[in-house]
Structure formats: structure tokens, C-alpha cells
Design a protein around this motif. Structure first.
Motif, mmCIF file in Angstrom:
data_model
loop_
_atom_site.group_PDB
_atom_site.id
_atom_site.type_symbol
_atom_site.label_atom_id
_atom_site.label_comp_id
_atom_site.label_asym_id
_atom_site.label_seq_id
_atom_site.Cartn_x
_atom_site.Cartn_y
_atom_site.Cartn_z
ATOM 1 N N LEU A 105 -14.710 34.589 -34.524
ATOM 2 C CA LEU A 105 -13.828 33.537 -34.017
ATOM 3 C C LEU A 105 -14.647 32.344 -33.531
ATOM 4 N N SER A 106 -14.209 31.134 -33.888
ATOM 5 C CA SER A 106 -14.890 29.964 -33.339
ATOM 6 C C SER A 106 -14.662 29.918 -31.832
ATOM 7 N N LEU A 107 -13.552 30.488 -31.360
ATOM 8 C CA LEU A 107 -13.324 30.570 -29.913
ATOM 9 C C LEU A 107 -14.465 31.328 -29.243
ATOM 10 N N HIS A 164 -17.670 29.291 -29.191
ATOM 11 C CA HIS A 164 -17.727 28.212 -28.205
ATOM 12 C C HIS A 164 -17.767 28.754 -26.772
ATOM 13 N N LEU A 165 -17.125 29.876 -26.525
ATOM 14 C CA LEU A 165 -17.281 30.507 -25.208
ATOM 15 C C LEU A 165 -18.738 30.904 -25.006
ATOM 16 N N ALA A 200 -20.873 27.835 -24.292
ATOM 17 C CA ALA A 200 -20.594 27.360 -22.929
ATOM 18 C C ALA A 200 -21.317 28.245 -21.918
ATOM 19 N N LEU A 201 -21.273 29.546 -22.154
ATOM 20 C CA LEU A 201 -21.926 30.476 -21.236
ATOM 21 C C LEU A 201 -23.445 30.287 -21.254
ATOM 22 N N GLU A 239 -24.494 27.205 -19.368
ATOM 23 C CA GLU A 239 -24.397 27.364 -17.915
ATOM 24 C C GLU A 239 -25.506 28.262 -17.369
ATOM 25 N N ALA A 295 -22.121 35.558 -15.441
ATOM 26 C CA ALA A 295 -22.543 35.464 -16.842
ATOM 27 C C ALA A 295 -23.219 36.757 -17.289
ATOM 28 N N LEU A 343 -20.365 39.056 -18.196
ATOM 29 C CA LEU A 343 -19.617 38.630 -19.391
ATOM 30 C C LEU A 343 -20.464 38.707 -20.663
ATOM 31 N N ASN A 388 -20.201 42.646 -21.665
ATOM 32 C CA ASN A 388 -19.004 43.494 -21.544
ATOM 33 C C ASN A 388 -18.164 43.506 -22.817
ATOM 34 N N LEU A 397 -16.998 40.573 -24.365
ATOM 35 C CA LEU A 397 -16.319 39.285 -24.569
ATOM 36 C C LEU A 397 -17.027 38.427 -25.602
ATOM 37 N N MET A 398 -18.341 38.482 -25.591
ATOM 38 C CA MET A 398 -19.110 37.581 -26.443
ATOM 39 C C MET A 398 -19.193 38.057 -27.901
ATOM 40 N N ALA A 424 -16.048 39.362 -29.130
ATOM 41 C CA ALA A 424 -14.625 39.624 -29.403
ATOM 42 C C ALA A 424 -14.182 38.928 -30.687
#
Lengths: 390, 390
Positions: free
Chosen positions: B208-210, B213-214, B217-218, B221, B245, B248, B251, B253-254, B256
Motif C-alpha cells: 500500500l502506498s499508505l 508514506h506512513l 513519515a515515521l 520523525e 516509533a 510502531l 508491531n 503496522l509498517m 500492513a
């Protein structure tokens, strides 16, 4: 801020084919299958599901008919069925309305009193029957959230309750199941997802810049994917982004590390609109947001400017108030680009003075509560916003 | 790709003061408190914890002494204690090494055979005693992950096992508890967090491009917060970003929505380094990453270019290979800026030819496995990377 997302997610093509496996893991033997329109039956999805239950030897009862802005009466019928048939698990097949109705059944099934008590705040949930989800609409994020919103036909009251007991045990997310979602519902869903993150973004306390930047990355992808899904309803990547963003927008991630809850005034103001006129939640949110934003931005213009800088790439102009207003206008432009209303008239509502009074009365729980956190709204503020939003 | 993060997270100042409440929720009556150095005792943290257990009437046994690259021998001692004392819950107070050791004890406590079986792949976990975490170091993400990595002193083998049974029941994350983390460990943690996300970013399938990009962003940061935490160890916001971070990044998420797992070659290559020379994991990762990247980037240069565009703001030059190399160089520059090595010499290692052979032998499980997904590495590739990394 606590973060608790126990929902087991299966994401991707054919995710719904793991229903049997998931129910077995939950030790489900008698299941209520809850759904909305008969389209899920006609499309063949329901058969795909019941075939798996048959194979696993799991008994089931069907209860369809959930409407958008799901009604208390139907949920109560579900609670009766659960009791009669000794059902132990509720499977929601649909979008947010179906899931919220299933959660309501889940609360009521383990409670002796009137389930509406939880929605009015008269009682606090102390447990719930477990639910699982097969998602067919990307919007509310109810598939991972702790939230359930129900409309009581008596009085047109739309009320929500939040508790970890209602977080679904599993959610099967196949983006292909949303290919058939209409352009209008796709746009409404896009707004709803964005707003779940924006409501949290506009908190009044301190938070993590990590969470801010994750939020902006998510909103940007949702805006992009919303447009793509409108242009090509079978764009898998766009549908997949929307679906996963729907879950992440409302599962707690977008408020992680914040020491205060988000604003949520727009949601509450919208609830009263859809409680009375039965408008689509996403469209109602789009119709109210910019008016809310212009009413409150002076509390902290730099928050809106920050959003504009990272979401739209607006270089700071040196005048933060102008930057904030530019962000709000850009958001309106986006809503228009996906055919969403930016005021009540565009939503098809033109409230009379009496109706404005009534909206503010209901939104303020008859003067018993304020709304919002970014700026705390009194009843007169609510009326002002409703009026300015016309 | 499934996504399952059942760990209940409490985030913020004083989070550790909810230990008693969390253990009560878990119905814990006899707890093994596992930790590393005596600093957690001297700092007063341990007393804050045991006071709560005393208040709740929860019995406990202390087992300290976990080293970085946690050893199998100590975990086995923990398993013995759990059995002897009829303990039912393991509380890890520390960083990733302590948590991984606690997870190993968790596996072994409900298994009749040798717990090392799970780490060699001889057996698959079918359950585990529950663990909870009070985190004092932001790095490995073990506080929400399904992963445990243990070093067996016999043969210096460092091996990992992944299963949902090992995801902690709760994690209490107070960023202030990491104020005392040394500059070197802060840098190592920063790299470790970045790498958990980068390993997943360099998958070989579709995603996913989502999520992309998450991830970016992570990482951005984390880089920013790593520098800030070095400049001011008591910068709450920087420590908070790093801590969240860390969770995340590991877990799930990165990754998904990805249909393939990530690359993970750098992690495996590094495991052999720290298995033999006991170097810090984060430093070892920094020392190997750029060499790995230059060895593999031609498989899909646009992936590296995409990272450079959104992480560093590099406008595409028209030559994707150059853009990829520019991204890799920028990452090296960042590692240097936080005093991390970018090759083995800077890490303090200068392997002989025989040692290079041994590293490749061990990393390839004696020619029984390949590594990586972005580019699949054979044993000779592994040796080439180790050699080029000197």
C-alpha cells in the motif's frame, strides 16, 4: 493515552474466505449474521460466508435490514434473537452501520436493562458479546474502533457509546468488496475517514509530532485515493488505501501520545443533522467542517497552518491567520472536487430558525454539555455554527 | 498480511505507575520480574513497581542480569524459577534484551522440551506464558512485536523466533524512563527503529502506498528525534517520538497490506556480527546497511529513489540509479551525524578471510538458507557484503 487494538485483521484479496477459520478460533458455535441491504446476499458474498460456517458445523441465524444511521429497534430485535437462540457470537457483514448495530446487539445481549442506557450514559458497559466483521464499505472505521453510534427513532436521537468491549475480535478486509460502492458513498467514506483523523488532530493538549505526521500522511493518501477510486471504482490500490486508512483513522493510532482527546465537535454537530434529516454522515461532516474551522481557528491558527504546510505543501506566508484560512479553503476545494457539499444548502438542508434552535438544543443535550476541545462550544456557539453553515 | 497487535499500551508520564492495575487485569498472582543491570533497582524504578505489587498482594521473584544480546542460559534459569515457584506471569523491566529474554522464558515455561528448539526451528510455539513490559529503552520494538532473539553461548548462535503468542499483554511506555539512556545507546536505538521500518519497506511484492508514506513519515520523525535526543537527553517530545516509533516499527503496522514479507537480510547479517563480537545491534545495522544497499539497489532502483524523494526531499533527477545512490549516501551521512559507523572498521571489527567465511557460513545456516527478499542473497553474496562492508 491508552492504545488498545486487539482486533485481528486479515487484509487483502479473498480475506472473507477466512471467516470459518476466524470463527473457529473464537470457538463460535451459534452465530448471528447481521447485515444491511439484500445486496450482500445477491452478490453471492453471503453464500461464500455461510458455506464456510456450514463446513465448520457452525449454526447461524440471519438478520438483515440495517439502515444507514442504524436504528435501535432493529438492534433490539437482534438482542431478542440472540437470547432466544442462545447465540454466542455476532458477525457483521457490511459497513459501519451494520457493525455499530452488531456492537449494540453485543452490548444488549449481556445486559439485563435497556441497551439504550449505554447510549444515553445512564449505564456503563461492563462487557459485550464478541463481534467479527466482514467489511464492505470503507468509512467509519468501526471495524477496529471502540465506538458504536445508534439512532433512536423516538425523538430522532443519535447517540454513541465507546468502550473497549466493543472492539471487534476480528476484521476481514478485502478491498475488492468495495468495488461496487457508489461514487456518492465513496466520497462520503473518504470524508468520514479524513474527519476521524482531523478530529483527533485538533486536540487541545500536547501530543507527538510523530502522530501529527502519520496523520497528515494518512489524510494525504486518503484524499489521493478517494479521487482515484471515483475515477476508477476498481482501482485496487486506491480501494486498499481507503480501507486500511478507515481502520487506522479510528482505532486509536491517530491520537496516540496525545494527552487530551480530540475535538469531535463536528461529529456531534453532524449527528444531530443526520438524526433529523437522515443525511449521509460523511456528507454531513463535509457540510459542517469549514464553518466549524472558521469559527474556531483563532484559538490556535498555527495548527491549521501546520496542516496546510504538510498536507498541501503551502509555504508559511508569515501571516499565520492567513495560512490557516488558506488551509480551510483548500479543504473546501477538495470536498468540492469529490462532489461533497461544503454547507448545509449543498447538503440539501435549509433549517428554519426553529430547527436551528432544536439542533442546538439536541447537540448540547438540552444545555447539559459543551462540545469540542480545540475550542469549547456552548449551546449558542453550536447554533451560530449551524446558522453560518447554511 | 495479517495484522494483530493485542498489546495494551499505556503511554506517557507515570505510565509505570499503572503496573499494579495491569497485573490485576491479567489476574496475575505470582510474577517473575525480569531485568538487566542493577540500575533499574538503584534508580528507584524497581521499588515503584514492587510497591504496587505489594499493594495488590501479588507475589514476585526478581531475576536480573540480562545482558545485551540476551543469553539462553539466563532464560533457562528463569524457566526453572517459574516452574519451581509456580509463577504465572512474567514482567520485563528494561529494553529489548530483557523483553526478548522474558519471551523466551514465556515459551519455555509452557513447553516440555528444550526452549532452544523454537529458535532453531526444530519446534513451533503452541503457546506461551504471558508477559508485560515496562520499557526503559527505545529501540527493538519488542514491547509490541511477535519476535524474540536469543544468543546461545554454545557456538555464539543468535537466533530469533516469531509468534503471536509472544506479543506482550501490556506495555507501559513512559518516555522519561529513557532520559538516562547514553548517547551511544540512543544512537543505536535510533538506527534500530529506522531499520525495522526500512527492512519492511524493502519488500519484494506489492503493498500500500499508505503504508509507504506512513513508513517514511515515521523514519523522518525518528531521524529528527534521534538528533534532538542526542542534543538534549531530557527532550520529552524527542524521547516520546522515539519510544512510540520503536513500538510502531515492529508491531506490524509498517508492513500492513504488503503481500510479501520485508527484506530482513541486514538483520540476519548483523545477528552473526553481534553473535561473534557482541557489538550493539543498532551499530551493527548501521555498519552493514549501505553496503547491503549498494549491493542490491539495481534490483529496483526506483524504490530507493522514492525513499530519497519523500524522506530527504530529493527531486528526481531523471536518472533513477543516481537517485538511488544519492539516497544511500544521504543515509550514511545521517548515520555519521549521530556518530554511528557506516562500515565494519568504524564498528571496530576487521574480519580475517577465515572470519568472513565463518560469518557467511553462519548467516546462511551452513548453506541451508538464503537471505533477503528485495534481492535474494546466496552464501557467496553474504560473504561479498561482509567483505565489502569492511
Amino acid at each position: 493515552m491508552d492504545y488498545y487494538t486487539p482486533t485481528k485483521v486479515v487484509f487483502g484479496k479473498d480475506a472473507e474466505l477466512r471467516t470459518g477459520e476466524m470463527l473457529r478460533e473464537q470457538n463460535a458455535t451459534d452465530v448471528l449474521i447481521h447485515y444491511g441491504s439484500e445486496r450482500v446476499v445477491k452478490s453471492g458474498l453471503m453464500k461464500k460466508i455461510t458455506d464456510q460456517l456450514d463446513k465448520e458445523g457452525i449454526r447461524y441465524t440471519l438478520l438483515g435490514g440495517v439502515q444507514p444511521n442504524p436504528r435501535l429497534a432493529l438492534a433490539k430485535k437482534g438482542i431478542e434473537i440472540v437470547r432466544e437462540k442462545n447465540i454466542g457470537f455476532i458477525l457483521a457483514v457490511g459497513g459501519g452501520s451494520v457493525i455499530d448495530s452488531a456492537k449494540c446487539i453485543g452490548y444488549g445481549s449481556v445486559y439485563d436493562g435497556d441497551v439504550w442506557d449505554f447510549y444515553t450514559g445512564k449505564a456503563k458497559p461492563a462487557g459485550a458479546m464478541k463481534t467479527g466483521v466482514i467489511l464492505t464499505l470503507s468509512a467509519t472505521g468501526s471495524e477496529m474502533s471502540d465506538s458504536s453510534v445508534i439512532t433512536n427513532d423516538e425523538g430522532g436521537l443519535k447517540r454513541g457509546v465507546n468502550s473497549d468491549y466493543s472492539r471487534p475480535a476480528f476484521a476481514l478486509l478485502n478491498p475488492e468488496l468495495t468495488y461496487s460502492v457508489s461514487p456518492y458513498q465513496t466520497s462520503c467514506g473518504t470524508v468520514d475517514i479524513m474527519m476521524h483523523t482531523l478530529e483527533r488532530f485538533f486536540h487541545s493538549g500536547s501530543g507527538l509530532s510523530l502522530t501529527d505526521h502519520l496523520a497528515i500522511a494518512l489524510i494525504g493518501e486518503v484524499m489521493d485515493s478517494g479521487k482515484k477510486a471515483l475515477a476508477n471504482p476498481e482501482d485496487y490500490d486506491a480501494r486498499a488505501n481507503l480501507m486500511w486508512a478507515s481502520s487506522l483513522s479510528h482505532n486509536g493510532l491517530m491520537q496516540a501520545g496525545n494527552d487530551q482527546r480530540g475535538d469531535w465537535a463536528c461529529h456531534q454537530l453532524e449527528h444531530e443533522l443526520s438524526g433529523i434529516w437522515d443525511v449521509a454522515h460523511g456528507a454531513g461532516l463535509a457540510a459542517i467542517w469549514a464553518t466549524w474551522a472558521r469559527y474556531v481557528y483563532k484559538e490556535n491558527p498555527s495548527r491549521f497552518a501546520f496542516l496546510g504546510e504538510f498536507l498541501f505543501g503551502f509555504a508559511p506566508s508569515g501571516n499565520t491567520e492567513n495560512d490557516a484560512l488558506r488551509t480551510i479553503a483548500a479543504m473546501e476545494e477538495f470536498f468540492h472536487s469529490i462532489n461533497m457539499p461544503i454547507n448545509l444548502r449543498e447538503l440539501g438542508i435549509n433549517p428554519t430558525d426553529e430547527e436551528l434552535d432544536l439542533l442546538a438544543e439536541k447537540a448540547s443535550f438540552f444545555s447539559k454539555r459543551t462540545l469540542g476541545a480545540f475550542k469549547v462550544l456552548q449551546k449558542e456557539d453550536m447554533r451560530n455554527i449551524y446558522e453560518a453553515a447554511i
